[in-house]
Design a protein around this motif. Sequence first.
Motif, short mmCIF file in Angstrom:
data_model
loop_
_atom_site.label_atom_id
_atom_site.label_comp_id
_atom_site.label_asym_id
_atom_site.label_seq_id
_atom_site.Cartn_x
_atom_site.Cartn_y
_atom_site.Cartn_z
N THR A 1 -6.02 4.40 4.05
CA THR A 1 -5.24 3.26 4.52
C THR A 1 -3.78 3.68 4.58
O THR A 1 -3.24 4.18 3.60
CB THR A 1 -5.41 2.06 3.58
OG1 THR A 1 -6.79 1.71 3.50
CG2 THR A 1 -4.62 0.86 4.08
N TYR B 1 0.85 -1.18 0.00
CA TYR B 1 0.00 0.00 0.00
C TYR B 1 0.89 1.23 0.00
O TYR B 1 1.80 1.35 0.81
CB TYR B 1 -0.87 0.02 1.26
CG TYR B 1 -2.33 0.15 0.98
CD1 TYR B 1 -3.14 -0.96 0.93
CD2 TYR B 1 -2.91 1.40 0.75
CE1 TYR B 1 -4.50 -0.85 0.67
CE2 TYR B 1 -4.26 1.52 0.49
CZ TYR B 1 -5.05 0.39 0.45
OH TYR B 1 -6.39 0.50 0.18
N LEU C 1 -3.76 0.54 -3.19
CA LEU C 1 -3.37 -0.86 -3.06
C LEU C 1 -2.74 -1.33 -4.37
O LEU C 1 -3.29 -1.09 -5.45
CB LEU C 1 -4.61 -1.72 -2.75
CG LEU C 1 -4.44 -3.24 -2.78
CD1 LEU C 1 -3.47 -3.71 -1.71
CD2 LEU C 1 -5.79 -3.92 -2.64
#
Length: 108
Positions: free
Chosen positions: A41, A20, A25
Amino acid sequence: IDGDLIIKRVIGMPGDAVYYKDNVLYINGEEYEEDYLTDETLDFTLEDVCKIRDDDCDGRIPNGKYLVLGDNRDVSADSRIKGLIDEDQILGKAVFRIWPLNKISGVK
């Protein structure tokens, strides 16, 4: 993971290289869109995840191991916290979503 029954997305399978970076991603070097997420994230590498349980990753997920992530990433106890999971820890597959109520549907 650790005896708890949890529902997580299988993100990486054996042989995959996963990381990541900047809220994106990457699986095997390709961007993977996660349009179901609302939170950011934090960056991580596969090596970070493998160190948790002393898995020998060598840049790819080892045979019989899987990387799982929760949808509520800021509070999820997933592979970033618990490490890779063993294949025999996968007990089923989600096929239907009931929450939130305005998004009841089948799962892809």
